[in-house]
Design a protein around this motif. Structure first.
Motif, PDB file in Angstrom:
ATOM      1  N   ASP A  99      37.320  46.445  45.341  1.00  7.65           N
ATOM      2  CA  ASP A  99      36.770  45.743  44.183  1.00  7.65           C
ATOM      3  C   ASP A  99      37.735  45.710  43.004  1.00  7.65           C
ATOM      4  O   ASP A  99      37.396  45.203  41.926  1.00  7.65           O
ATOM      5  N   ASP A 100      38.950  46.247  43.182  1.00  6.25           N
ATOM      6  CA  ASP A 100      39.971  46.186  42.128  1.00  6.25           C
ATOM      7  C   ASP A 100      40.810  44.940  42.361  1.00  6.25           C
ATOM      8  O   ASP A 100      41.785  44.949  43.131  1.00  6.25           O
ATOM      9  N   ILE A 101      40.429  43.853  41.710  1.00  9.47           N
ATOM     10  CA  ILE A 101      41.004  42.542  42.040  1.00  9.47           C
ATOM     11  C   ILE A 101      41.653  41.854  40.840  1.00  9.47           C
ATOM     12  O   ILE A 101      41.896  40.648  40.865  1.00  9.47           O
ATOM     13  N   THR A 102      41.970  42.615  39.788  1.00 13.86           N
ATOM     14  CA  THR A 102      42.613  42.019  38.619  1.00 13.86           C
ATOM     15  C   THR A 102      43.963  41.423  38.973  1.00 13.86           C
ATOM     16  O   THR A 102      44.322  40.326  38.516  1.00 13.86           O
ATOM     17  N   ARG A 103      44.757  42.114  39.795  1.00 13.48           N
ATOM     18  CA  ARG A 103      46.077  41.609  40.171  1.00 13.48           C
ATOM     19  C   ARG A 103      45.977  40.234  40.836  1.00 13.48           C
ATOM     20  O   ARG A 103      46.728  39.307  40.519  1.00 13.48           O
ATOM     21  N   GLU A 104      45.034  40.132  41.792  1.00 16.31           N
ATOM     22  CA  GLU A 104      44.886  38.875  42.524  1.00 16.31           C
ATOM     23  C   GLU A 104      44.464  37.732  41.597  1.00 16.31           C
ATOM     24  O   GLU A 104      44.962  36.595  41.714  1.00 16.31           O
TER      25      GLU A 104
END
Length: 413
Positions: free
Chosen positions: A76-81
């Protein structure tokens, strides 16, 4: 035109109220101290499409965007994408970051889980902000002539990264040195609308002159705050502006102002008593010891406060304080209680509260009726007020109202 910056906090837990977003507040404060205009703060959940939409919307409005959170190793850590999509860039694994993460795990005598490789994914064209306290590096990501900064959501990691890398870069991009400094005058005894009417001409003048703004912050039992904010070439110049404007506000508001910034009504009252060499005794009925509790929250209160008698029962008022028998919610009882607080506790000043917090009337007095007794040496006075709200609100408002009555009396005695 000065550089405009927004803050985007990422995490479904923020929207659910499971975590309070203190990061955005701290970032906003640091931007102000750096003289960078902070236009908007937004929260978004862990959803790729919504994060992308929030990024694009912010970049439509602002020159720079600080994104906080979503840089961890889990699914759920999707800031990079999301940032990579907005940049139109590919994500590439940075081997140097992988090695640093491995070394961090090894220093704790653990093997790095393969999932942590996700934290080494960097959008092509982005600059890495070295991580010194955890595993997630930050990112400086150009988007056309604008920039997105991505920092971890862990507060101590975020703060170190912002101070070391983000703020210096923002200041460099802004091309100007400035400081935005605020000062808050704390008031009691007037409504927000009443203050606005009192200050209408002054506010109009500030708006025409620009550079200094005024805002009201209703803070319940802590009073009503009037916040001045000044922008100037440096902090010293901003403080000089605030000094001048504070002096003007004090003339306009008079005794309504009881303190500045971190002052509280209780800290101010304790200092007034201390300055005059006076001790204080309390007799509390409807407040049940709340006045004493707020005073004793202040370190050093013991050199002023002798004690408090919680005379909640009528019999305690009669038998312990010596109050004449009769209706206990009355001016006569309040004054007798204040004198008894002096006598029983050996204090120079006695303050008493008796009244009706609810839910039903008492002694023919409606809910919200409060009598406050003040005895200073051989002079006794009384103040009657009607306070609004629930039972708890009446009790809490009674505390600050009584302390304010004491403050005003001390200032003129």
């Amino acid at each position: 035109m000065s550089l405009r910056c927004e803050v985007l906090a990422v995490g479904t837990e923020l929207l659910l109220g499971q975590i309070v977003d203190t990061n955005s507040a701290w970032i906003g404060e640091q931007l102000a101290l750096s003289g960078i205009d902070s236009l908007l703060q937004t929260k978004v959940g862990d959803n790729h499409a919504r994060i992308v939409a929030a990024l694009r919307a912010a970049l439509e409005r602002a020159d720079a965007l600080i994104v906080c959170g979503g840089l961890g190793p889990t699914h759920d850590d999707i800031t990079r994408e999301a940032i990579a999509e907005v940049m139109g860039a590919e994500l590439v694994i940075d081997d140097d970051i992988v090695e640093r993460i491995k070394e961090m795990f090894a220093s704790r005598q653990r093997a790095m889980p393969e999932i942590n490789v996700r934290q080494a994914m960097v959008p092509t064209g982005a600059t890495v902000i070295e991580q010194r306290r955890g595993t997630a590096p930050g990112l400086i990501c150009p988007v056309g002539d604008k920039v997105v900064y991505a920092v971890p959501g862990v507060p101590h990691e975020m703060r170190e990264m912002l101070e070391r890398a983000v703020l210096p870069d923002l200041r460099h991009r802004s091309g100007e040195t400035a400081a935005i400094v605020s000062r808050t005058l704390r008031t009691w005894g007037q409504s927000e609308s009443g203050l606005n009417e009192m200050l209408a001409d002054y506010i109009d003048e500030l708006e025409r002159a620009r550079g200094t703004t005024l805002a009201f912050l209703a803070s319940g039992i802590e009073g009503l705050k009037v916040r001045l904010t000044a922008k100037a070439p440096n902090a010293a110049a901003a403080i000089a502006v605030l000094d001048e404007q504070e002096a003007r506000l004090r003339v306009l508001l008079g005794a309504l102002v009881f303190g500045v910034d971190d002052d509280t009504m209780e800290s101010v009252v304790l200092q007034l008593l201390r300055d005059r060499g006076l001790t204080l005794g309390l007799a509390e009925s409807l407040t049940g010891g709340l006045v004493a509790a707020r005073l004793t929250d202040i370190a050093g209160a013991s050199d002023v406060l002798r004690g408090s008698i919680v005379s909640y029962s009528s019999d305690v008022k009669f038998d312990v304080l010596g109050v004449p028998r009769g209706p206990v919610v009355s001016a006569e009882t309040a004054m007798a209680m204040a004198q008894a607080a002096q006598r029983v506790l050996g204090a120079d000043v006695g303050v008493s509260l008796t009244g009706v917090a609810g839910p039903t009337e008492q002694d023919g007095q409606p809910v919200g009726t409060v009598f406050i007794g003040l005895a200073i040496r051989d002079k006794v006075t009384m103040q009657q007020v009607r306070l609004p709200g629930t039972r708890d609100q009446v009790r809490q408002f009674a505390v600050i109202t009584a302390l304010n009555a004491l403050r005003l009396t001390l200032m003129t005695s």
